[in-house]
Each structure stands twice: as C-alpha cells, then as structure tokens.
Design a protein around this motif. Sequence first.
Motif, PDB file in Angstrom:
ATOM      1  N   LEU A  50      -5.925  70.835  12.447  1.00  0.00           N
ATOM      2  CA  LEU A  50      -5.819  69.463  11.929  1.00  0.00           C
ATOM      3  C   LEU A  50      -6.706  69.245  10.713  1.00  0.00           C
ATOM      4  O   LEU A  50      -6.362  68.448   9.829  1.00  0.00           O
ATOM      5  CB  LEU A  50      -6.183  68.467  13.031  1.00  0.00           C
ATOM      6  N   ALA A  57      -7.321  63.440  10.007  1.00  0.00           N
ATOM      7  CA  ALA A  57      -6.277  63.911  10.920  1.00  0.00           C
ATOM      8  C   ALA A  57      -6.840  64.379  12.252  1.00  0.00           C
ATOM      9  O   ALA A  57      -6.079  64.590  13.208  1.00  0.00           O
ATOM     10  CB  ALA A  57      -5.490  65.046  10.258  1.00  0.00           C
ATOM     11  N   SER A  59      -8.117  62.682  14.327  1.00  0.00           N
ATOM     12  CA  SER A  59      -7.811  61.640  15.311  1.00  0.00           C
ATOM     13  C   SER A  59      -6.588  61.987  16.150  1.00  0.00           C
ATOM     14  O   SER A  59      -6.376  61.401  17.211  1.00  0.00           O
ATOM     15  CB  SER A  59      -7.592  60.299  14.614  1.00  0.00           C
ATOM     16  N   TYR A  60      -5.775  62.933  15.681  1.00  0.00           N
ATOM     17  CA  TYR A  60      -4.591  63.341  16.447  1.00  0.00           C
ATOM     18  C   TYR A  60      -4.953  64.312  17.574  1.00  0.00           C
ATOM     19  O   TYR A  60      -4.090  64.695  18.370  1.00  0.00           O
ATOM     20  CB  TYR A  60      -3.557  64.004  15.532  1.00  0.00           C
ATOM     21  N   THR A  61      -6.212  64.720  17.638  1.00  0.00           N
ATOM     22  CA  THR A  61      -6.623  65.693  18.657  1.00  0.00           C
ATOM     23  C   THR A  61      -6.364  65.184  20.065  1.00  0.00           C
ATOM     24  O   THR A  61      -5.812  65.904  20.911  1.00  0.00           O
ATOM     25  CB  THR A  61      -8.121  66.033  18.498  1.00  0.00           C
ATOM     26  N   PRO A  63      -4.242  62.700  21.290  1.00  0.00           N
ATOM     27  CA  PRO A  63      -2.829  62.646  21.710  1.00  0.00           C
ATOM     28  C   PRO A  63      -2.248  64.037  21.981  1.00  0.00           C
ATOM     29  O   PRO A  63      -1.464  64.209  22.919  1.00  0.00           O
ATOM     30  CB  PRO A  63      -2.137  61.968  20.521  1.00  0.00           C
ATOM     31  N   ASP A 209      -3.512  56.185   8.594  1.00  0.00           N
ATOM     32  CA  ASP A 209      -2.561  57.270   8.812  1.00  0.00           C
ATOM     33  C   ASP A 209      -2.195  57.943   7.505  1.00  0.00           C
ATOM     34  O   ASP A 209      -2.005  59.147   7.446  1.00  0.00           O
ATOM     35  CB  ASP A 209      -1.304  56.732   9.495  1.00  0.00           C
ATOM     36  N   ARG A 213      -2.686  61.982   6.472  1.00  0.00           N
ATOM     37  CA  ARG A 213      -1.662  62.907   6.000  1.00  0.00           C
ATOM     38  C   ARG A 213      -2.094  63.642   4.733  1.00  0.00           C
ATOM     39  O   ARG A 213      -1.558  64.692   4.418  1.00  0.00           O
ATOM     40  CB  ARG A 213      -0.358  62.152   5.726  1.00  0.00           C
ATOM     41  N   VAL A 225       0.893  69.826  12.577  1.00  0.00           N
ATOM     42  CA  VAL A 225       0.678  69.227  13.894  1.00  0.00           C
ATOM     43  C   VAL A 225       1.206  70.164  14.991  1.00  0.00           C
ATOM     44  O   VAL A 225       0.574  70.343  16.041  1.00  0.00           O
ATOM     45  CB  VAL A 225       1.356  67.842  13.983  1.00  0.00           C
ATOM     46  N   THR A 280     -13.500  63.554  19.180  1.00  0.00           N
ATOM     47  CA  THR A 280     -12.797  62.811  18.116  1.00  0.00           C
ATOM     48  C   THR A 280     -13.456  61.473  17.803  1.00  0.00           C
ATOM     49  O   THR A 280     -12.977  60.737  16.940  1.00  0.00           O
ATOM     50  CB  THR A 280     -11.324  62.575  18.505  1.00  0.00           C
TER      51      THR A 280
END
Length: 652
Positions: A50, A57, A59-61, A63, A209, A213, A225, A280
């Motif tokens: 990420l 990014a 922060s997607y860890t 989910p 967001d 990206r 991802v 995170t």
Amino acid sequence: MNIKQLLIGKPFPSSSAHHERLDNIRGLAVFASDPISSNAYATEAIMRVLILISAAALSYTLPIAIGIAALVLLVVLSYNQTIHHYPMGGGAYMVSKDNLGRTASWLAGASILSDYVLTVAVSVSAGVKAISSAFPDVAFFHEHRVLIGIGIILLITWLNLRGLRESGTIFAIPTYAFVIGVFLVLAVGMARYFGIFGEPLPPRSVATDEAARSGLDNFGFIWLVLRAFAGGCTALTGIEAISDGVQAFKNPAPKNAIITMRAMAIMAMTLFIGISFIATHIPITILHEGGESVLSQMTRTVVGSGFLYYWVQFTTMFILILAANTAYADFPRIAAFLSNDGFLPRWLSRLGSRLVYSSGVIALAFLSSVLLAVFGGEEHHLLPLYAIGVFLSFTLSQAGMIVMWRKVAKLKPGESLNTGITTLHYEPNYKLKRIPSMIGVGLTAVVLVVLTVTKFTEGAWLIILALPLIMLLFRTIKKHYDHVATNLSLTGLQPSDLRSPADVAIVPVGSIHRGSLRAIKYALKLTDDVRVVQVVGSDEEEAKTRKRWEQWDEVLGKAKLVFLHTDYRDYLTPLVDYVDQVNSKEFPSDLITVVIPEFVPDSTLAKALHNQTAVMLLLALRKYEDVVVISVPYHLHALPGSPEDIVVKHSA
C-alpha cells in the motif's frame, strides 16, 4: 549409552505411541503457531504494498485485514469437515486422492511439502529479524542472519528428533507468552486510542481518498490493492496443518483437532485485526529492505521501550521459530503418506526411535537450510513463493470436499460408502455443511490467481516451476517402485525358473593370512570346487604365496590355487574378468559364489590406512546378475585363534 541416545534420548517402544500424542494445549502450540506467528509480518506485508500507492493508502490496511479474516473463517469451517471425514490426517492430499484423482493428489502433496519447507525458511528468517529489530544498532544480527538462521534450524531439528510431545511441551511456553504479550499491547493501545487511560496515541496523518490514490488510474490502484490483499494472505498459512496431523492429537483425535483449529482461528484473527487497527492509527515507517518491523514499531509506540516491548520482541522470535516447528510436525507426516503410496522414498515412512519420522525431519532441515541460504535470510524475498502452495492446497482440498459431498448426497438413510480411504455415511443436513466448501473454493481460487499474477515477477514463478518438477519426481519414484514390484512378483514364476548355485566358489585373496584362511575354509563348506585366486605382478610374489599355501595344506583341503598375472598393477580388472569368464563360459545357467575375505579395523580412522579392495570388488561384481557375493569379515581386534575356531557371518 551411545551417541544417538545421548543426543535424542532412549528409544520409545511402539506400545507407548498413544502416550506421545498431544493434548489441546500442546497441540495449539505445535500446530497453530504458524498462523498465530504470521501476525508478526502479515500486516506489514499489506502495508509494504500500500505504501507504493501513498502513505495515505495505509488506511486500507484494516479493511483488507477484515476481508482476509472472513476468508479464514470460511477455510476453517471447510477444514473442520475435512478433519471429521478424514480423521487419519493428510488434509488436502488425502481429500484430493480420494475425490480428485492421482494427479490432483500429487499437486496437493507437492504444494503442501513445498509450503512447509518455505514455512521453516520464512519463519526462522522472520525470527532473526525480530531480534535485529530489537537491537537495531547491533550489526551482528543482520550481517550473520543466515548462519544464525541455520543454527536455529539445527536446534529445532534436534528438539523434534527427541519426540513430538517433548517438543510441544518446550514450545508451548513461548507460544502463549507471545499471545499474552501482544494482547496486552493491543489492550493498552485500544485504551489509549479511545482515551480510557494514558496519553492518546500519536496520530497518523489523515488524507482524502484522492490523496490515497496518489494520481494512479483505476487499474493501477486496483492492481496494487489486490497485491496488498495477496501479501496479507500470509495470515492463512498453517491453517491446514491441523488437518494434516489429526492423529497427533489424543483421542478422540478428530474432536480435539477441530477444537484446536477453532481456537487457533479466533486467536490468530483477533491478533491480526487488532494489529492492523493500531498500526493504521499511529505513525509507521515502511521500508522495503531491512529496517524495524511494523510489530516492533507498534509495540514501541504503544508501550515504550521497556519490559513489555522486549517481552513481545523476544517472544516474537520464539513463536516464529515455533511456526517452523509446525512444519516439522507435519512435513514428515505428509512425506510418510506419500512414501506409503510409493511417491517418495520408502525410508520416509519409517518411525524413528522416538516415534517421529526422523528421516522426514532431517530432510526438512536440509531443504529449508538450503532455501534460507539461497535467499539470504530475508523473509520478504521468500513470501512471494510462500502463499502460492498454501492457496493451491486450500483450493484442492475444498474442491475435493465438494466432490465428497456429492457422494454423500447419493446415500440414503442408513447407507454408508467405503471409498477405500474413508467411510462416508448418510447426512441429512449435508446441503448446509457443504456451503463453506462451495464458497471457499471460489474465493481461494480467486486469491490463488491474484497471488500468481501479482507475485509472479517477484519470484512466484519459482514455485510455479517447482511444483510440476516435484510431481515429476513423484511419478519417477512411483514408476521405479512399480518396476521393482513387477520384477519381484511371484506371478507366473515356475520352480524351473529359479537358478541353482553352481558347484564352484571363487575366493579372491591378496595373500595367505588369517583372514583369507577363514574365507577359504568357509567356502569349502559350500563346495569342493574352491578356487583361490590371486592377482600377482611378479614371480617372486607367486612363489611367496605358494610357500605359505604348502604350510596350510591340511586346512586348505581340496581348494585350488589360481594365479592371474598382470604387468599393469591393476589388481581389480583381472579378478572381475576371471569371475566373468567362469560365469559366462563354465556355468552360464547357474549362480556362482564369490567369497571375499575382508578384515575390519578396530577403528573408523584405521580404515583410511588400508586399501578398500574388498569394497571395490563387491561394487564391481554387483552388475553381474548370476554372481552371489559373500563377505567373510575378520575383525582385527579379535583374539588369535585357529581358523577352525572362527565363527563367520555372511551376507548375500
């Protein structure tokens, strides 16, 4: 007490095998430590990908971690059914063998074995890294990580050769110490995050967001991802271990194995999600080569650099080593299953003196040490290879279970079906029970494809290449054993087909001494036609032998002395040529006997001081189908005595 007993202990009788089985506490330490220990690097594996998008990014860890945890739940439910219906163990290999055929079982076996070799290499490498993270200023741990790793592998090997129960007892303490330590860190971290007590955690920078990206198009973003998801799927490694080694548990083995698997899933995924949540929400530095691990940074941030920090770091090292021990518990068992089916060498199926598959333990140690050395002791270089075999075995196992449920669906109340491997019974709620396998096979197959595509250029091509080569090895070994069985079969054999021994015995000698006299007298018990053959290089050598021969006429009896002259100082070739001539011309339809006198020095070191003529002659004569070789040993430490008093032993 010999050296072997001193190192690994006194042998266990076969009758005590049930005492060596594991209870649930030890079973969790041995079999569940791999998925539990993956928490030391699974979150980091997600974040390493990420960060390529942007720092935001990360922060997607969480989910992604939650999605992986859901996948773990499905796989565990499916493997619960595997354990119930295949209580003999073997996991994906047995399920594939029973439901998908030989090729699929080979693929499952190859993927499982390669996965366990990688488990040892990855876990030990990560364990060494945990210590180097605790002492970042000490260069020794990083510079000598390969030697340290191999030393740890040797230590684990020694402990496992001492027995499964003993190794389980030794490693139970660090397993639970790690779990308690990390849970304490997570509890403190959550309390600080929600403001229950202590200072608030240092915040991580928040971004939109769009910032996350980092200018990537949709395809590039989704691709990274997916790569992060594939990296985090290392959290699933080791889940199949319990299904492979069901019979290692105390009775009722299937029930205890299922209880242990459920406890493992709850414990491992709670840790995984907890670490991902805290990591995170605090500042984390992600480096792609070396550097402090995410778990180390998180622990230091939450509780400082005090006692609890070093507690977590040292127990992390120990549980990563223990994760390697999971492979030691299962690799030898799967190898034994394959060996019993004729796909691996037979010696892998033999239990050692301590009721473990010692040959499999040693083979695993050798293969994993080589792998660790080749990849320089860096676990992140090995991780791309790691999960391919895991998800391949998951997919095959669940596909096999779907086929098994189709067989169950055809049964009527009270009916049963013996498949040759297991016995299936009518189950009225089979439609509900097969749901986890039906959903799981699709998800694990998708993850397998993602792993293969995303990790291919990072090294996954190696495992993709290795799997068919391992399957080819299985096929070659099976072909050999089938060839041996055909040649040894009694089918169609007639008494007239058995060749009788010829009335001749050839005794090659270097000179006349106690050892050769012993062999000659033994040969005279077999036949009156005994030919004592000596290769000589001069007339003086022949005369010396004849003089000694005449002194022992009464012992030598009807034996005949034959001299073979050579001018080229080659004593082996004339002997082999003479045996070949007697075999092919004088007795072409019979077995001839060669009696080799062999003296045995009283120490291993002394053997290096003597020509190994007897050994070389034995090897040279093995190519002759109709030549039987008998070795008559004479031990140099034996007390002097007449040849008549000597007891001989022989082997054909």
